[in-house]
Design an enzyme around this catalytic site. Structure first.
Site, PDB file in Angstrom:
ATOM      1  N   HIS A  14       1.124   4.945  -2.285  1.00 51.68           N
ATOM      2  CA  HIS A  14       0.544   5.788  -3.331  1.00 51.68           C
ATOM      3  C   HIS A  14       1.638   6.547  -4.081  1.00 51.68           C
ATOM      4  CE1 HIS A  14      -3.826   5.526  -2.396  1.00 51.68           C
ATOM      5  NE2 HIS A  14      -3.382   5.197  -1.181  1.00 51.68           N
ATOM      6  N   GLY A  40      -9.949   7.537  -2.170  1.00 52.40           N
ATOM      7  CA  GLY A  40     -10.705   8.743  -1.920  1.00 52.40           C
ATOM      8  C   GLY A  40     -11.532   8.625  -0.653  1.00 52.40           C
ATOM      9  N   ASP A  90       1.641   3.987   2.900  1.00 48.78           N
ATOM     10  CA  ASP A  90       0.549   4.824   2.403  1.00 48.78           C
ATOM     11  C   ASP A  90       1.138   5.958   1.573  1.00 48.78           C
ATOM     12  OD1 ASP A  90      -2.085   5.398   1.923  1.00 48.78           O
ATOM     13  OD2 ASP A  90      -2.462   6.369   3.837  1.00 48.78           O
ATOM     14  N   GLU A 109     -11.018   2.804   7.188  1.00 46.39           N
ATOM     15  CA  GLU A 109     -10.019   3.802   7.588  1.00 46.39           C
ATOM     16  C   GLU A 109     -10.726   4.932   8.321  1.00 46.39           C
ATOM     17  OE1 GLU A 109      -6.486   6.583   5.633  1.00 46.39           O
ATOM     18  OE2 GLU A 109      -8.073   5.797   4.356  1.00 46.39           O
ATOM     19  N   ASP A 152       1.344   9.182  -5.955  1.00 44.68           N
ATOM     20  CA  ASP A 152       1.200  10.624  -5.789  1.00 44.68           C
ATOM     21  C   ASP A 152       1.403  11.065  -4.345  1.00 44.68           C
ATOM     22  OD1 ASP A 152      -1.110   9.229  -5.206  1.00 44.68           O
ATOM     23  OD2 ASP A 152      -2.473  10.827  -5.797  1.00 44.68           O
ATOM     24  N   HIS A 205       0.857  -1.195   0.000  1.00 51.39           N
ATOM     25  CA  HIS A 205       0.000   0.000   0.000  1.00 51.39           C
ATOM     26  C   HIS A 205       0.889   1.239   0.000  1.00 51.39           C
ATOM     27  CE1 HIS A 205      -4.169   1.598   1.085  1.00 51.39           C
ATOM     28  NE2 HIS A 205      -3.406   2.689   0.986  1.00 51.39           N
TER      29      HIS A 205
END
Length: 365
Positions: A21, A181, A300, A211, A23, A19
């Site tokens: 990201h 999102g 993350d 989450e 970006d 996990h």
């Protein structure tokens, strides 16, 4: 003798991240460089150190919504093919430098279309970058394989399109799909037709769930949508009761998740920033780990949380007294849950991870 469990030895140990990201992992100086090149003029600072601090402090708000706002800047520069390729290459290099041997990095292609890039072009640029970064890492003596997860944004209406994109590029390194999102107001069942399509296409998928929203989000992701893994899954602890005598009782959802070995992609620092956990001491990771859920350790967003996989392991080691056998278990959990072929998972586990951890624990010679 066992190798001391220091931060440097943790960095050198082989790790698996599920996990991460794209970006959320830009280098601050790269963000500044690309903002200048692409004409993005809304950065809060053009000094790399100041910018890094701004991201960390902004992400420490305790609100998932405000945390997600920081991505306006990183996504803002991910709008040209060259920028995307550079960012992906550096992500692979940075993960490899942290000892990661297998990484699944996710991003939302739909967010990089502000200047007219097509979805396939975005995926191709990203895959080119990951290959370039892995090649550079190999030249420095580090081996890394990167699998890509394509995200549909749950507040948008393009998940089916992105799922089809993932299937279209499954032979070039895209290994799965995710929805990302804000959870509140956007349950995973809004995309239930997409998840049915993915199952029909034999395509792996994970779902951000549990989450910022509670147990119903986890139940929908698992029971209605068929998630193979849960992004975070922190609120699964709501279905675990600890008695005054220390006895533990699992509810039906928690039992199902554990029995099915559905992996939890846990990200301690990020969970504190978004308010998913009040403190590291109160984080459900040790409870779920002790009850043998398939917990994994992840970053993350490395920029927002100012973290690496190694530093996340370091936090858990310091807080809960974990040793090498625990680090190995959590790493093997991740390898077992990876969205790659069985033979590749077995080779990763048997040929890379187990020998390395045996040596670290002093079990081999």
């Amino acid at each position: 003798m066992s190798t001391p469990l220091t931060s440097e030895n943790l960095r050198l140990a082989p790790k698996v991240v599920l996990h991460d990201h794209l970006d959320g992992g830009l280098r601050p100086q790269t963000l500044i460089d690309l903002a200048k090149e692409t004409g993005y003029d809304r950065l809060p600072s053009t000094d790399a150190g100041t910018l890094a601090t701004w991201f960390r402090e902004s992400a420490n708000s305790g609100s998932l919504e405000r945390y997600l706002e920081t991505f306006a800047h990183t996504v803002g520069v991910m709008q040209t093919r060259d920028a995307i390729t550079r960012i992906a290459a550096e992500a692979a290099e940075d993960l490899a430098a942290d000892g990661v041997v297998y990484a699944e990095v996710r991003y939302a292609p739909e967010q990089s279309q502000q200047k007219g890039l097509g979805l396939d072009e975005i995926v191709e640029a990203t895959q080119e970058g990951f290959a370039l970064g892995a090649s550079r890492a190999a030249a420095d003596g580090r081996t890394i394989r990167v699998g890509t997860l394509l995200c549909g944004m749950r507040q948008a209406d393009r998940s089916q399109e992105i799922a089809e994109l993932a299937v279209r590029h499954r032979d070039s390194g895209v290994v799965g799909f995710d929805i990302a999102g804000p959870e509140a107001g956007f349950p995973p069942t809004r995309q239930i037709d997409t998840f049915e399509y993915l199952r029909q296409e034999n395509m792996h998928f994970t779902i951000h769930a549990g989450e910022s929203f509670g147990l119903p989000s986890v139940w929908e992701a698992v029971q209605r949508c068929g998630a193979e893994r849960l992004g975070h899954g922190v609120r699964l602890a709501d279905d675990v009761t600890v008695g005054e005598d220390g006895s533990v009782k699992l509810g039906e959802v928690a039992s199902y998740v554990r029995d099915r070995r559905i992996a939890l992609e846990m990200c301690p620092s990020s969970n504190l920033q978004t308010g998913a956990a009040k403190s590291l001491e109160e984080h459900p990771f040790p409870l779920l780990a002790a009850e043998r859920f398939r917990v994994t350790v992840n970053t993350d967003n490395r920029l927002m949380s100012d973290c690496t996989v190694s530093s996340e392991f370091g936090l858990l080691v310091e807080a809960f007294g974990y040793g090498w056998e625990d680090v190995e278990r959590f790493t093997l959990n991740a390898a077992k849950a990876a969205f790659i072929d069985y033979e590749d998972r077995r080779a990763l586990i048997d040929d890379v991870l187990i020998p390395a951890y045996q040596a670290l624990a002093g079990d081999g010679s």
